[in-house]
Write a protein that holds these residues in place. Structure first.
Motif: not given
Length: 136
Positions: A12-14, A19-22, A54-55
């Motif tokens: 999910l971080r990647e 930019g796949e998830l904004k 991790d924010g």
């Protein structure tokens, strides 16, 4: 070798870094992540707690988990709109990230630790009760 929750969190971080998830996008639901990774609900919850810590993510009660804004912090005055209230509820621009995400992740970790301590206490009490009955 990474544990399942670490694999989910890193994937999910990647997706966020690429930019796949904004910022502001909804993260996949627990059910979707469980199916996608063949993971337990606890593994998915731990992954989400890690992302929040991790924010990278924040939960909005009743709405789900969302990608945090990288520069958002619940303690800043920048989160206050012109009427003095945090965010803009009419447009759904609720502030995310920062301190609130870390607090939520810590609360989840504390709850899990308390559950583990309760289970351990019950096991110790059962062992002690069994030892007493044998005349130890």
């Amino acid at each position: 070798m990474l544990l399942t929750f670490e694999v989910i969190a890193e994937a999910l971080r990647e997706r966020i870094r690429s930019g796949e998830l904004k910022p502001g996008d909804a993260l996949p639901t627990q059910a979707v992540l469980m199916a996608e990774y063949g993971a337990s609900s606890l593994s998915v919850q731990k992954a989400m707690a890690l992302l929040k810590q991790d924010g990278y993510a924040i939960s909005r009660p009743g709405k789900g988990a969302f990608v945090a804004h990288p520069d958002a912090d619940a303690d800043t005055d920048a989160d206050t709109d012109t009427d003095g209230d945090p965010g803009d509820e009419e447009t759904g621009n609720t502030p995310v990230g920062g301190t609130a995400a870390r607090v939520e992740a810590l609360e989840l970790a504390l709850a899990e630790t308390l559950d583990q301590l309760t289970a351990l206490r019950a096991r110790v009490e059962a062992l002690e009760a069994g030892g007493t009955e044998r005349g130890c």
